[in-house]
Write a protein that holds these residues in place. Sequence first.
Motif, short mmCIF file in Angstrom:
data_model
loop_
_atom_site.label_atom_id
_atom_site.label_comp_id
_atom_site.label_asym_id
_atom_site.label_seq_id
_atom_site.Cartn_x
_atom_site.Cartn_y
_atom_site.Cartn_z
N ALA A 21 49.59 35.98 32.60
CA ALA A 21 49.45 34.91 31.60
C ALA A 21 48.04 34.33 31.63
O ALA A 21 47.46 34.02 30.58
N VAL A 22 47.47 34.21 32.83
CA VAL A 22 46.09 33.70 32.93
C VAL A 22 45.13 34.72 32.32
O VAL A 22 44.24 34.38 31.54
N LEU A 23 45.35 36.00 32.65
CA LEU A 23 44.50 37.05 32.09
C LEU A 23 44.54 37.03 30.56
O LEU A 23 43.50 37.07 29.90
N ALA A 24 45.75 36.96 30.01
CA ALA A 24 45.89 36.96 28.55
C ALA A 24 45.19 35.75 27.96
O ALA A 24 44.54 35.83 26.91
N THR A 25 45.25 34.62 28.67
CA THR A 25 44.63 33.39 28.15
C THR A 25 43.10 33.48 28.19
O THR A 25 42.44 33.19 27.19
N VAL A 26 42.56 33.90 29.34
CA VAL A 26 41.09 33.89 29.42
C VAL A 26 40.47 34.89 28.43
O VAL A 26 39.35 34.69 27.97
N ARG A 27 41.23 35.90 28.06
CA ARG A 27 40.69 36.84 27.05
C ARG A 27 40.56 36.17 25.68
O ARG A 27 39.81 36.63 24.83
N ARG A 79 37.14 33.03 36.74
CA ARG A 79 35.81 32.48 36.46
C ARG A 79 35.06 33.28 35.41
O ARG A 79 35.19 34.51 35.31
N ARG A 80 34.29 32.56 34.61
CA ARG A 80 33.27 33.17 33.74
C ARG A 80 32.28 32.06 33.41
O ARG A 80 32.66 31.01 32.91
N GLY A 81 31.04 32.25 33.75
CA GLY A 81 30.00 31.26 33.42
C GLY A 81 30.02 30.02 34.32
O GLY A 81 29.25 29.10 34.11
N ALA A 82 30.90 29.97 35.30
CA ALA A 82 30.93 28.85 36.26
C ALA A 82 31.38 29.46 37.60
O ALA A 82 32.19 30.39 37.61
N PRO A 83 30.85 28.95 38.71
CA PRO A 83 31.13 29.62 39.98
C PRO A 83 32.54 29.36 40.51
O PRO A 83 33.13 28.32 40.27
N TYR A 101 33.14 35.92 47.18
CA TYR A 101 32.59 35.45 45.90
C TYR A 101 33.15 36.27 44.76
O TYR A 101 33.16 37.50 44.83
N LEU A 102 33.60 35.59 43.71
CA LEU A 102 34.15 36.31 42.56
C LEU A 102 33.04 36.64 41.58
O LEU A 102 32.08 35.89 41.44
N ASP A 103 33.18 37.75 40.88
CA ASP A 103 32.21 38.15 39.85
C ASP A 103 32.60 37.55 38.51
O ASP A 103 33.75 37.13 38.32
N GLU A 104 31.66 37.60 37.57
CA GLU A 104 31.94 37.15 36.21
C GLU A 104 33.19 37.85 35.67
O GLU A 104 33.31 39.08 35.79
N GLY A 105 34.12 37.11 35.10
CA GLY A 105 35.30 37.69 34.48
C GLY A 105 36.45 37.95 35.44
O GLY A 105 37.55 38.30 35.01
N CYS A 154 41.26 40.96 40.34
CA CYS A 154 41.15 42.00 39.31
C CYS A 154 40.09 41.58 38.31
O CYS A 154 39.72 40.40 38.23
N GLY A 155 39.57 42.54 37.57
CA GLY A 155 38.60 42.25 36.53
C GLY A 155 39.31 41.77 35.28
O GLY A 155 40.54 41.71 35.22
N LEU A 156 38.52 41.46 34.26
CA LEU A 156 39.08 40.96 33.00
C LEU A 156 40.00 41.99 32.35
O LEU A 156 40.90 41.65 31.59
N ASP A 157 39.78 43.27 32.68
CA ASP A 157 40.64 44.33 32.14
C ASP A 157 41.95 44.46 32.93
O ASP A 157 42.79 45.31 32.62
N GLY A 158 42.11 43.69 33.99
CA GLY A 158 43.35 43.75 34.78
C GLY A 158 43.31 44.77 35.90
O GLY A 158 44.21 44.81 36.74
N ALA A 159 42.24 45.58 35.96
CA ALA A 159 42.17 46.61 37.02
C ALA A 159 41.79 45.96 38.35
O ALA A 159 40.88 45.11 38.39
N PRO A 160 42.45 46.36 39.47
CA PRO A 160 42.13 45.77 40.77
C PRO A 160 40.64 45.92 41.09
O PRO A 160 40.03 46.94 40.74
N ALA A 161 40.07 44.92 41.75
CA ALA A 161 38.65 44.97 42.09
C ALA A 161 38.48 44.54 43.54
O ALA A 161 39.21 43.67 44.01
N ALA A 162 37.51 45.16 44.24
CA ALA A 162 37.26 44.78 45.64
C ALA A 162 35.99 43.94 45.66
O ALA A 162 34.98 44.31 45.05
N ARG A 163 36.02 42.82 46.31
CA ARG A 163 34.83 41.97 46.45
C ARG A 163 34.55 41.77 47.92
O ARG A 163 35.46 41.48 48.70
#
Length: 447
Positions: free
Chosen positions: A75-81, A104-108, A136-140, A153-162
Amino acid sequence: AHTRWATHGVPNEANAHPHIAGRVAIVHNGIIENHARLRAELQAGGHVFTSDTDTEVMAALIDRHLDQGLDLREAVLATVRELEGAYAIAVLSRDAPGRVVGARRGAPLLVGLGIGENFLGSDAQALIQVTHRMLYLDEGDVVEITRDSVQVCGLDGAPAARAVHESELSTDAVERGEYRHYMQKEIFEQPHAVASTLEARLGPHGVLPNTFGVDSDALLQATRGLHIIACGTSYHAGLVAKYWIEEFARLPVSVEVASEYRYRETVVPEGTLFVAISQSGETADTLAALRESRRRGYLGTLVICNSPESSLVREADLKLMTRAGPEIGVASTKAFTTQLAGLALLSLELARRHGLDPDRYIALCAELQHLPRAIEDALQLEPAIIELAGEFIQRQHALFLGRGAQYPVALEGALKLKEISYIHAEAYPAGELKHGPLALVDEKMPV
Ligand code: M6R
Protein backbone atom coordinates in the motif's frame (compact mmCIF):
# COMPACT_ATOMS: atom_id res chain seq x y z
CA ALA A 1 7.93 10.90 17.59
CA HIS A 2 8.22 13.60 14.99
CA THR A 3 8.22 17.38 15.07
CA ARG A 4 7.95 19.49 11.99
CA TRP A 5 7.31 23.06 11.00
CA ALA A 6 3.88 23.44 9.43
CA THR A 7 4.36 23.70 5.69
CA HIS A 8 0.61 23.43 5.04
CA GLY A 9 -1.85 25.27 7.26
CA VAL A 10 -1.14 27.01 10.54
CA PRO A 11 1.07 25.42 13.22
CA ASN A 12 -1.61 23.89 15.45
CA GLU A 13 -2.38 20.48 16.90
CA ALA A 14 -4.53 19.34 13.99
CA ASN A 15 -1.67 20.00 11.56
CA ALA A 16 0.95 18.32 13.78
CA HIS A 17 2.26 14.83 13.13
CA PRO A 18 1.44 11.99 13.24
CA HIS A 19 -1.48 12.14 10.79
CA ILE A 20 -4.09 9.45 10.93
CA ALA A 21 -6.56 8.14 8.36
CA GLY A 22 -8.60 5.02 9.12
CA ARG A 23 -6.16 2.45 10.42
CA VAL A 24 -3.02 4.27 9.21
CA ALA A 25 -0.70 6.66 11.09
CA ILE A 26 2.16 8.46 9.35
CA VAL A 27 4.99 10.93 10.02
CA HIS A 28 6.54 12.80 7.11
CA ASN A 29 9.42 15.09 6.27
CA GLY A 30 9.23 16.79 2.88
CA ILE A 31 6.57 18.42 0.71
CA ILE A 32 4.11 16.69 -1.62
CA GLU A 33 3.57 18.92 -4.63
CA ASN A 34 0.48 17.26 -6.14
CA HIS A 35 -1.33 17.00 -2.80
CA ALA A 36 -4.16 19.40 -3.78
CA ARG A 37 -5.26 17.23 -6.71
CA LEU A 38 -4.98 14.02 -4.66
CA ARG A 39 -6.92 15.63 -1.80
CA ALA A 40 -9.71 16.68 -4.19
CA GLU A 41 -9.95 13.13 -5.59
CA LEU A 42 -10.14 11.61 -2.11
CA GLN A 43 -12.76 14.17 -1.03
CA ALA A 44 -14.82 13.36 -4.12
CA GLY A 45 -14.71 9.73 -2.93
CA GLY A 46 -16.10 10.76 0.47
CA HIS A 47 -12.92 11.09 2.57
CA VAL A 48 -13.13 13.73 5.29
CA PHE A 49 -9.83 15.42 6.20
CA THR A 50 -9.04 16.70 9.67
CA SER A 51 -5.92 18.75 8.85
CA ASP A 52 -4.67 21.05 6.08
CA THR A 53 -1.54 19.00 5.48
CA ASP A 54 -0.15 17.20 2.46
CA THR A 55 0.83 14.39 4.85
CA GLU A 56 -2.75 13.46 5.73
CA VAL A 57 -3.35 12.94 2.00
CA MET A 58 -0.68 10.22 2.06
CA ALA A 59 -2.27 8.56 5.08
CA ALA A 60 -5.65 8.53 3.32
CA LEU A 61 -4.17 7.09 0.11
CA ILE A 62 -2.40 4.30 2.01
CA ASP A 63 -5.61 3.49 3.89
CA ARG A 64 -7.52 3.33 0.61
CA HIS A 65 -4.96 0.91 -0.83
CA LEU A 66 -5.31 -1.26 2.30
CA ASP A 67 -9.09 -1.29 1.68
CA GLN A 68 -8.30 -2.69 -1.77
CA GLY A 69 -6.58 -5.69 -0.14
CA LEU A 70 -2.91 -4.66 -0.41
CA ASP A 71 -0.63 -5.32 2.55
CA LEU A 72 1.05 -2.37 4.30
CA ARG A 73 4.28 -2.40 2.30
CA GLU A 74 2.42 -2.77 -1.00
CA ALA A 75 0.00 0.00 0.00
CA VAL A 76 2.90 2.35 0.74
CA LEU A 77 4.56 1.43 -2.56
CA ALA A 78 1.35 2.05 -4.49
CA THR A 79 0.94 5.41 -2.72
CA VAL A 80 4.45 6.75 -3.23
CA ARG A 81 4.17 5.96 -6.94
CA GLU A 82 1.30 8.47 -7.07
CA LEU A 83 3.25 11.25 -5.34
CA GLU A 84 5.15 14.17 -6.81
CA GLY A 85 7.52 15.95 -4.46
CA ALA A 86 9.76 15.01 -1.56
CA TYR A 87 9.10 12.63 1.28
CA ALA A 88 10.72 10.60 4.02
CA ILE A 89 7.93 8.77 5.82
CA ALA A 90 7.31 6.19 8.52
CA VAL A 91 3.94 4.43 8.46
CA LEU A 92 2.07 2.21 10.93
CA SER A 93 -1.19 0.33 10.45
CA ARG A 94 -3.46 -0.85 13.25
CA ASP A 95 -3.81 -4.11 11.31
CA ALA A 96 -0.03 -4.72 11.10
CA PRO A 97 1.29 -4.60 14.66
CA GLY A 98 5.06 -4.75 15.06
CA ARG A 99 5.76 -3.43 11.56
CA VAL A 100 6.85 0.00 10.40
CA VAL A 101 7.15 0.83 6.71
CA GLY A 102 9.40 3.70 5.65
CA ALA A 103 10.05 5.29 2.27
CA ARG A 104 12.20 8.12 0.96
CA ARG A 105 12.59 10.33 -2.09
CA GLY A 106 14.19 13.77 -1.97
CA ALA A 107 14.53 13.67 1.85
CA PRO A 108 16.90 11.53 3.92
CA LEU A 109 15.91 8.36 5.78
CA LEU A 110 18.03 5.66 7.34
CA VAL A 111 17.56 2.55 9.41
CA GLY A 112 19.34 2.16 12.74
CA LEU A 113 20.09 -1.51 13.35
CA GLY A 114 19.80 -2.65 16.96
CA ILE A 115 19.68 -5.99 18.73
CA GLY A 116 16.05 -7.06 18.89
CA GLU A 117 15.07 -3.53 17.83
CA ASN A 118 15.34 -1.41 14.70
CA PHE A 119 14.77 2.31 14.15
CA LEU A 120 13.99 4.81 11.41
CA GLY A 121 15.44 8.32 11.49
CA SER A 122 16.30 11.22 9.21
CA ASP A 123 19.86 11.45 10.42
CA ALA A 124 22.50 9.32 12.14
CA GLN A 125 22.67 11.94 14.94
CA ALA A 126 19.10 11.15 15.91
CA LEU A 127 19.91 7.46 16.37
CA ILE A 128 23.44 7.51 17.72
CA GLN A 129 22.30 7.10 21.32
CA VAL A 130 20.63 3.78 20.45
CA THR A 131 22.91 2.31 17.77
CA HIS A 132 26.00 2.93 15.64
CA ARG A 133 24.99 0.56 12.85
CA MET A 134 23.22 2.43 10.08
CA LEU A 135 21.72 1.38 6.80
CA TYR A 136 21.24 4.31 4.42
CA LEU A 137 18.31 4.11 2.02
CA ASP A 138 18.62 5.17 -1.62
CA GLU A 139 16.27 7.48 -3.50
CA GLY A 140 12.92 5.73 -4.05
CA ASP A 141 13.55 2.95 -1.51
CA VAL A 142 10.79 1.46 0.60
CA VAL A 143 11.74 -0.41 3.76
CA GLU A 144 9.81 -2.59 6.15
CA ILE A 145 11.19 -3.04 9.65
CA THR A 146 10.18 -5.26 12.53
CA ARG A 147 12.10 -5.90 15.76
CA ASP A 148 14.20 -8.56 14.03
CA SER A 149 14.14 -7.82 10.32
CA VAL A 150 14.80 -5.11 7.75
CA GLN A 151 13.65 -5.58 4.15
CA VAL A 152 14.39 -2.97 1.51
CA CYS A 153 12.94 -2.74 -1.98
CA GLY A 154 13.16 -0.21 -4.78
CA LEU A 155 10.25 1.79 -6.16
CA ASP A 156 9.60 -1.10 -8.56
CA GLY A 157 9.07 -3.45 -5.59
CA ALA A 158 12.18 -5.55 -6.35
CA PRO A 159 14.25 -6.48 -3.24
CA ALA A 160 17.36 -4.31 -2.82
CA ALA A 161 20.50 -4.76 -0.70
CA ARG A 162 21.91 -1.69 1.04
CA ALA A 163 25.28 -1.68 2.79
CA VAL A 164 25.51 -1.33 6.57
CA HIS A 165 27.77 1.48 7.84
CA GLU A 166 29.33 1.74 11.27
CA SER A 167 28.83 5.40 12.20
CA GLU A 168 31.88 7.20 13.57
CA LEU A 169 29.83 9.78 15.43
CA SER A 170 30.44 9.83 19.15
CA THR A 171 27.55 10.14 21.57
CA ASP A 172 29.42 13.02 23.27
CA ALA A 173 29.11 14.95 20.04
CA VAL A 174 25.34 15.06 20.38
CA GLU A 175 25.21 15.83 24.10
CA ARG A 176 24.67 19.36 25.38
CA GLY A 177 27.15 19.20 28.28
CA GLU A 178 27.44 22.35 30.37
CA TYR A 179 25.77 24.61 27.79
CA ARG A 180 22.27 26.06 28.04
CA HIS A 181 21.36 25.03 24.52
CA TYR A 182 22.95 23.43 21.47
CA MET A 183 23.46 26.68 19.60
CA GLN A 184 25.56 28.05 22.47
CA LYS A 185 27.57 24.82 22.57
CA GLU A 186 28.14 24.96 18.82
CA ILE A 187 29.25 28.60 18.91
CA PHE A 188 31.92 27.62 21.45
CA GLU A 189 32.98 24.60 19.39
CA GLN A 190 34.07 26.84 16.50
CA PRO A 191 37.81 27.07 17.30
CA HIS A 192 38.05 23.28 17.46
CA ALA A 193 35.80 22.74 14.43
CA VAL A 194 37.77 25.18 12.29
CA ALA A 195 41.09 23.71 13.46
CA SER A 196 39.85 20.21 12.51
CA THR A 197 38.74 21.44 9.10
CA LEU A 198 42.24 22.80 8.45
CA GLU A 199 44.09 19.86 10.02
CA ALA A 200 46.29 17.85 7.65
CA ARG A 201 45.20 20.18 4.83
CA LEU A 202 47.19 23.31 5.57
CA GLY A 203 50.93 23.24 6.33
CA PRO A 204 53.55 25.98 6.77
CA HIS A 205 54.16 26.04 3.01
CA GLY A 206 50.53 26.12 1.99
CA VAL A 207 47.59 23.88 1.15
CA LEU A 208 48.69 20.24 1.23
CA PRO A 209 48.41 17.95 -1.83
CA ASN A 210 45.18 15.98 -2.27
CA THR A 211 43.18 18.23 0.06
CA PHE A 212 40.37 18.04 -2.50
CA GLY A 213 40.92 14.36 -3.28
CA VAL A 214 43.40 12.39 -5.35
CA ASP A 215 41.54 13.21 -8.58
CA SER A 216 41.44 16.96 -7.95
CA ASP A 217 44.71 17.97 -9.56
CA ALA A 218 43.65 18.02 -13.19
CA LEU A 219 40.25 19.53 -12.45
CA LEU A 220 41.54 22.42 -10.35
CA GLN A 221 44.31 23.10 -12.86
CA ALA A 222 41.77 23.28 -15.69
CA THR A 223 39.32 25.47 -13.73
CA ARG A 224 38.69 28.81 -15.44
CA GLY A 225 35.74 29.93 -13.33
CA LEU A 226 33.31 28.69 -10.67
CA HIS A 227 29.57 28.50 -10.25
CA ILE A 228 28.67 28.12 -6.57
CA ILE A 229 25.18 27.08 -5.50
CA ALA A 230 23.75 26.59 -2.00
CA CYS A 231 20.87 27.66 0.28
CA GLY A 232 20.61 29.90 3.34
CA THR A 233 23.75 30.10 5.43
CA SER A 234 25.70 27.94 2.99
CA TYR A 235 24.78 30.41 0.23
CA HIS A 236 26.21 33.23 2.34
CA ALA A 237 29.45 31.26 2.75
CA GLY A 238 29.56 30.93 -1.06
CA LEU A 239 29.13 34.71 -1.44
CA VAL A 240 32.12 35.31 0.84
CA ALA A 241 34.20 32.92 -1.27
CA LYS A 242 33.40 34.91 -4.40
CA TYR A 243 35.26 37.89 -2.94
CA TRP A 244 38.25 35.72 -2.00
CA ILE A 245 38.55 33.71 -5.21
CA GLU A 246 38.13 36.74 -7.46
CA GLU A 247 40.73 38.69 -5.48
CA PHE A 248 43.37 36.00 -4.94
CA ALA A 249 42.91 33.58 -7.85
CA ARG A 250 41.52 36.14 -10.34
CA LEU A 251 38.92 33.61 -11.54
CA PRO A 252 35.31 34.69 -12.16
CA VAL A 253 32.77 33.30 -9.66
CA SER A 254 29.00 33.40 -9.76
CA VAL A 255 26.99 32.42 -6.69
CA GLU A 256 23.36 31.42 -6.81
CA VAL A 257 20.62 30.17 -4.52
CA ALA A 258 20.04 26.51 -5.41
CA SER A 259 16.27 26.84 -5.78
CA GLU A 260 16.76 29.58 -8.41
CA TYR A 261 19.44 27.70 -10.31
CA ARG A 262 17.35 24.63 -10.91
CA TYR A 263 14.40 26.58 -12.29
CA ARG A 264 16.27 28.64 -14.90
CA GLU A 265 18.65 28.19 -17.79
CA THR A 266 22.29 29.13 -17.22
CA VAL A 267 25.22 30.03 -19.45
CA VAL A 268 28.22 27.86 -18.58
CA PRO A 269 31.55 29.20 -19.88
CA GLU A 270 34.12 26.53 -20.73
CA GLY A 271 36.18 25.34 -17.77
CA THR A 272 33.58 26.20 -15.11
CA LEU A 273 33.67 24.13 -11.93
CA PHE A 274 30.28 23.56 -10.27
CA VAL A 275 30.53 23.92 -6.47
CA ALA A 276 27.72 22.97 -4.07
CA ILE A 277 27.91 23.89 -0.38
CA SER A 278 25.75 22.25 2.28
CA GLN A 279 25.99 21.41 5.96
CA SER A 280 23.61 18.46 5.76
CA GLY A 281 24.31 17.26 2.22
CA GLU A 282 20.61 16.51 1.92
CA THR A 283 19.01 19.88 1.14
CA ALA A 284 16.54 19.05 -1.62
CA ASP A 285 17.17 22.16 -3.75
CA THR A 286 20.95 21.80 -3.54
CA LEU A 287 20.82 18.12 -4.40
CA ALA A 288 18.47 18.76 -7.31
CA ALA A 289 20.81 21.52 -8.56
CA LEU A 290 23.81 19.16 -8.44
CA ARG A 291 21.88 16.59 -10.45
CA GLU A 292 20.70 19.25 -12.90
CA SER A 293 24.29 20.50 -13.33
CA ARG A 294 25.19 17.19 -15.00
CA ARG A 295 23.35 18.16 -18.15
CA ARG A 296 24.68 21.71 -18.27
CA GLY A 297 28.26 21.01 -19.30
CA TYR A 298 30.50 21.82 -16.33
CA LEU A 299 34.12 20.83 -16.02
CA GLY A 300 33.26 18.83 -12.90
CA THR A 301 31.53 19.08 -9.54
CA LEU A 302 32.89 19.80 -6.07
CA VAL A 303 30.88 19.51 -2.86
CA ILE A 304 31.80 21.21 0.42
CA CYS A 305 29.80 19.41 3.06
CA ASN A 306 29.67 18.45 6.74
CA SER A 307 27.94 15.06 6.40
CA PRO A 308 30.27 12.38 4.98
CA GLU A 309 27.55 9.86 4.19
CA SER A 310 25.11 12.31 2.60
CA SER A 311 23.63 12.14 -0.89
CA LEU A 312 25.54 15.23 -2.10
CA VAL A 313 28.89 13.74 -1.08
CA ARG A 314 28.06 10.44 -2.71
CA GLU A 315 27.18 12.10 -6.01
CA ALA A 316 29.93 14.74 -6.50
CA ASP A 317 33.25 14.30 -8.35
CA LEU A 318 35.33 16.08 -5.70
CA LYS A 319 34.53 16.61 -2.03
CA LEU A 320 35.90 18.60 0.84
CA MET A 321 34.45 17.61 4.21
CA THR A 322 34.11 20.34 6.79
CA ARG A 323 34.70 18.72 10.13
CA ALA A 324 32.30 20.69 12.28
CA GLY A 325 30.83 17.59 13.95
CA PRO A 326 27.04 17.33 14.35
CA GLU A 327 25.22 20.65 14.22
CA ILE A 328 22.00 20.15 16.15
CA GLY A 329 20.91 23.77 16.54
CA VAL A 330 18.73 24.72 13.56
CA ALA A 331 20.58 28.02 13.20
CA SER A 332 23.96 27.36 11.60
CA THR A 333 27.00 28.61 13.47
CA LYS A 334 30.05 26.33 13.38
CA ALA A 335 28.84 24.91 10.06
CA PHE A 336 29.15 28.40 8.55
CA THR A 337 32.64 29.10 9.91
CA THR A 338 33.95 25.68 8.88
CA GLN A 339 32.50 26.21 5.40
CA LEU A 340 34.44 29.48 5.28
CA ALA A 341 37.59 27.63 6.37
CA GLY A 342 37.05 25.07 3.59
CA LEU A 343 36.37 27.82 1.05
CA ALA A 344 39.51 29.65 2.18
CA LEU A 345 41.49 26.47 1.40
CA LEU A 346 39.85 26.32 -2.03
CA SER A 347 40.57 30.00 -2.69
CA LEU A 348 44.22 29.56 -1.74
CA GLU A 349 44.64 26.38 -3.75
CA LEU A 350 43.19 28.07 -6.85
CA ALA A 351 45.23 31.21 -6.17
CA ARG A 352 48.46 29.20 -6.01
CA ARG A 353 47.68 27.52 -9.33
CA HIS A 354 46.56 30.71 -11.02
CA GLY A 355 49.44 33.05 -10.32
CA LEU A 356 49.12 34.61 -6.84
CA ASP A 357 52.41 36.11 -5.67
CA PRO A 358 54.12 33.35 -3.57
CA ASP A 359 54.90 35.68 -0.63
CA ARG A 360 51.29 36.80 -0.43
CA TYR A 361 50.18 33.18 -0.66
CA ILE A 362 52.34 32.18 2.32
CA ALA A 363 51.17 35.20 4.33
CA LEU A 364 47.51 34.32 3.70
CA CYS A 365 48.11 30.70 4.68
CA ALA A 366 49.70 31.87 7.95
CA GLU A 367 46.65 34.02 8.68
CA LEU A 368 44.40 31.06 8.05
CA GLN A 369 46.49 28.93 10.45
CA HIS A 370 45.87 31.58 13.09
CA LEU A 371 42.09 31.54 12.62
CA PRO A 372 41.15 29.13 15.46
CA ARG A 373 43.09 31.34 17.91
CA ALA A 374 41.37 34.44 16.58
CA ILE A 375 37.95 32.82 17.05
CA GLU A 376 38.87 31.91 20.63
CA ASP A 377 39.68 35.57 21.27
CA ALA A 378 36.38 36.65 19.74
CA LEU A 379 34.48 34.24 21.99
CA GLN A 380 35.92 36.03 25.02
CA LEU A 381 33.60 38.88 24.08
CA GLU A 382 30.55 36.92 25.23
CA PRO A 383 29.85 38.99 28.40
CA ALA A 384 30.01 42.24 26.45
CA ILE A 385 27.75 40.80 23.74
CA ILE A 386 25.19 39.67 26.31
CA GLU A 387 25.10 43.17 27.71
CA LEU A 388 24.62 44.70 24.27
CA ALA A 389 21.87 42.20 23.46
CA GLY A 390 19.97 43.56 26.47
CA GLU A 391 19.80 46.93 24.72
CA PHE A 392 18.34 45.44 21.55
CA ILE A 393 15.86 43.04 23.02
CA GLN A 394 12.81 45.30 22.67
CA ARG A 395 13.59 46.40 19.11
CA GLN A 396 11.34 45.27 16.26
CA HIS A 397 13.80 45.71 13.37
CA ALA A 398 17.53 45.82 12.68
CA LEU A 399 19.74 46.68 9.71
CA PHE A 400 23.07 44.93 9.12
CA LEU A 401 25.61 46.60 6.82
CA GLY A 402 28.90 45.40 5.40
CA ARG A 403 31.26 46.11 2.54
CA GLY A 404 33.20 43.53 0.52
CA ALA A 405 33.28 40.07 2.08
CA GLN A 406 31.61 41.59 5.14
CA TYR A 407 28.44 42.13 3.10
CA PRO A 408 27.56 38.39 3.00
CA VAL A 409 28.55 38.23 6.67
CA ALA A 410 25.96 40.97 7.27
CA LEU A 411 23.40 38.86 5.36
CA GLU A 412 24.24 35.94 7.64
CA GLY A 413 23.95 38.15 10.74
CA ALA A 414 20.49 39.30 9.66
CA LEU A 415 19.43 35.70 9.03
CA LYS A 416 20.63 34.67 12.51
CA LEU A 417 18.76 37.52 14.21
CA LYS A 418 15.51 36.67 12.38
CA GLU A 419 15.72 32.95 13.08
CA ILE A 420 16.70 33.18 16.71
CA SER A 421 14.92 36.25 18.05
CA TYR A 422 12.04 36.69 15.55
CA ILE A 423 13.20 40.30 15.14
CA HIS A 424 12.90 41.51 11.56
CA ALA A 425 16.34 42.17 10.10
CA GLU A 426 17.73 43.05 6.69
CA ALA A 427 21.24 43.35 5.34
CA TYR A 428 22.64 45.75 2.75
CA PRO A 429 25.99 46.45 1.19
CA ALA A 430 27.16 49.45 3.23
CA GLY A 431 27.09 51.79 0.25
CA GLU A 432 23.44 50.97 -0.48
CA LEU A 433 22.08 52.48 2.73
CA LYS A 434 21.71 55.88 1.15
CA HIS A 435 19.79 54.44 -1.82
CA GLY A 436 16.52 53.83 0.01
CA PRO A 437 16.79 51.94 3.33
CA LEU A 438 17.98 55.12 5.07
CA ALA A 439 14.29 56.07 5.15
CA LEU A 440 13.82 53.41 7.86
CA VAL A 441 16.59 54.66 10.11
CA ASP A 442 15.39 56.49 13.19
CA GLU A 443 16.43 56.46 16.85
CA LYS A 444 14.76 53.06 17.29
CA MET A 445 16.57 51.28 14.47
CA PRO A 446 19.78 49.45 15.42
CA VAL A 447 22.23 49.59 12.50
O1 M6R B 1 22.25 21.79 5.15
P1 M6R B 1 22.36 22.97 4.25
O2 M6R B 1 23.58 23.77 4.51
O3 M6R B 1 22.21 22.63 2.80
O4 M6R B 1 21.10 23.88 4.65
C1 M6R B 1 20.80 25.04 3.93
C2 M6R B 1 19.99 25.99 4.77
O5 M6R B 1 18.72 25.46 5.06
C3 M6R B 1 20.69 26.31 6.10
O6 M6R B 1 21.97 26.81 5.84
C4 M6R B 1 19.91 27.35 6.90
O7 M6R B 1 19.80 28.55 6.19
C5 M6R B 1 20.60 27.59 8.24
N1 M6R B 1 20.49 26.45 9.10
C6 M6R B 1 20.07 28.81 8.91
O8 M6R B 1 20.77 29.11 10.09
